[in-house]
Motif scaffolding. Sequence first.
Motif, mmCIF file in Angstrom:
data_model
loop_
_atom_site.group_PDB
_atom_site.id
_atom_site.type_symbol
_atom_site.label_atom_id
_atom_site.label_comp_id
_atom_site.label_asym_id
_atom_site.label_seq_id
_atom_site.Cartn_x
_atom_site.Cartn_y
_atom_site.Cartn_z
ATOM 1 N N TYR A 120 31.110 33.077 50.241
ATOM 2 C CA TYR A 120 30.643 32.784 48.932
ATOM 3 C C TYR A 120 31.445 33.369 47.878
ATOM 4 N N PHE A 121 31.517 34.947 47.903
ATOM 5 C CA PHE A 121 32.288 35.778 46.913
ATOM 6 C C PHE A 121 33.732 35.252 47.109
ATOM 7 N N PHE A 122 34.278 34.842 47.917
ATOM 8 C CA PHE A 122 35.636 34.624 48.178
ATOM 9 C C PHE A 122 35.867 33.514 47.242
ATOM 10 N N THR A 123 35.036 32.162 47.225
ATOM 11 C CA THR A 123 35.475 31.007 46.480
ATOM 12 C C THR A 123 35.225 31.397 45.016
ATOM 13 N N GLU A 124 34.310 32.515 44.487
ATOM 14 C CA GLU A 124 33.924 32.772 43.292
ATOM 15 C C GLU A 124 35.009 33.763 42.570
ATOM 16 N N SER A 125 35.776 34.737 43.395
ATOM 17 C CA SER A 125 36.744 35.451 43.210
ATOM 18 C C SER A 125 38.041 35.007 42.516
ATOM 19 N N GLU A 126 38.484 35.845 41.610
ATOM 20 C CA GLU A 126 39.814 35.384 41.085
ATOM 21 C C GLU A 126 40.945 36.665 40.863
ATOM 22 N N GLY A 127 40.678 37.678 41.471
ATOM 23 C CA GLY A 127 41.305 38.873 41.660
ATOM 24 C C GLY A 127 41.055 39.726 40.704
ATOM 25 N N PHE A 128 41.374 40.871 40.669
ATOM 26 C CA PHE A 128 40.965 42.116 39.737
ATOM 27 C C PHE A 128 41.940 42.024 38.375
ATOM 28 N N ALA A 129 41.466 42.349 37.442
ATOM 29 C CA ALA A 129 42.355 42.038 36.103
ATOM 30 C C ALA A 129 43.647 43.070 36.155
ATOM 31 N N GLY A 130 44.661 42.469 35.852
ATOM 32 C CA GLY A 130 46.068 43.365 35.978
ATOM 33 C C GLY A 130 46.548 43.255 37.486
ATOM 34 N N SER A 131 45.781 42.678 38.414
ATOM 35 C CA SER A 131 46.704 42.641 39.837
ATOM 36 C C SER A 131 47.463 41.324 39.815
ATOM 37 N N LYS A 132 48.199 41.182 40.953
ATOM 38 C CA LYS A 132 49.132 40.092 41.006
ATOM 39 C C LYS A 132 48.119 38.797 41.574
ATOM 40 N N LYS A 133 48.349 37.694 41.261
ATOM 41 C CA LYS A 133 47.596 36.556 41.457
ATOM 42 C C LYS A 133 48.030 36.162 43.227
ATOM 43 N N GLY A 134 46.933 35.929 43.524
ATOM 44 C CA GLY A 134 47.344 35.546 45.322
ATOM 45 C C GLY A 134 46.075 35.516 46.303
ATOM 46 N N ILE A 135 46.276 35.422 47.502
ATOM 47 C CA ILE A 135 45.100 35.319 48.276
ATOM 48 C C ILE A 135 44.516 36.834 48.544
ATOM 49 N N MET A 136 45.598 37.530 48.701
ATOM 50 C CA MET A 136 45.124 38.878 48.943
ATOM 51 C C MET A 136 44.359 39.574 47.793
ATOM 52 N N ALA A 137 44.782 39.380 46.535
ATOM 53 C CA ALA A 137 44.089 39.920 45.378
ATOM 54 C C ALA A 137 42.454 39.438 45.426
ATOM 55 N N ARG A 138 42.299 38.025 45.787
ATOM 56 C CA ARG A 138 40.843 37.540 46.068
ATOM 57 C C ARG A 138 40.380 38.254 47.207
ATOM 58 N N VAL A 139 41.031 38.537 48.297
ATOM 59 C CA VAL A 139 40.247 39.177 49.582
ATOM 60 C C VAL A 139 40.021 40.468 49.110
ATOM 61 N N TYR A 140 40.830 41.152 48.305
ATOM 62 C CA TYR A 140 40.399 42.671 48.046
ATOM 63 C C TYR A 140 39.202 42.430 47.086
ATOM 64 N N GLU A 141 39.067 41.880 45.850
ATOM 65 C CA GLU A 141 38.025 41.709 45.198
ATOM 66 C C GLU A 141 36.941 41.345 45.734
#
Length: 232
Positions: free
Chosen positions: A109-130
């Motif tokens: 659920y959180f993975f589909t709603e995540s967009e990555g932290f502000a200022g970080s590079k966009k990508g799958i890993m940014a969403r995984v971290y968030e």
Amino acid sequence: ICALLFASLYILCHFIITHFKKHTDFTAVHDDEDAAVNRIALGLCTFTLAVALGAVLLLPFSIISNEVLLSFPQNYYIQWLNGSLIHGLWNLVFLFSNLSLVFLMPFAYFFTESEGFAGSKKGIMARVYETSVVLLLLTLLVLGMVWVASAIVSNDAASRQSLYDLWEYYLPYLYSCISLFGVLLLLLCTPFGLSTMFTVTGKLLVKPRLLEDLDEQLSCTRLEEAAVSRRI
């Protein structure tokens, strides 16, 4: 054998989810990153559904395997249906049920709603971290609430010390409570669902007219025709 059974359930659940999903989900996404996120969420949901279906079918499978062993005790080809296999299946279902309940479903659920932290590079890993950070904060929040509730209910060291027995006490207790809540919800929603189903079916189906009195309908039609003629 456990791997083959789970693979069969996973394939079946994949077909079930892809059959009932919307056509715009998981495939018709123009962004490759969103499509990959949706595929990962689909895999997690399929895994959880396979575990749930395995938990439902585990008791009938145990009963049927026991009856087969009692009916054919000397047959060499069914000796793999033994108590060790059933015990292992129960342990695996319990392990994966807690894993799906505590980690996989909130992560999906959180993975589909995540967009990555502000200022970080966009990508799958940014969403995984968030998603990992949000899930960790949620876990700490839930554990803190349980700790506070335990301290309020019984303010002693033994109750707070029992919180460290997470795997041996609280996860089985949580699993049992959620299972009980699911059963109560099923008992509550089943009568409403059945009544709604019969209501919709009664509206869609044409009622049979085999027992209607045609003479009575003809007399009513003649009376209506006479009333209309007098008005004219």
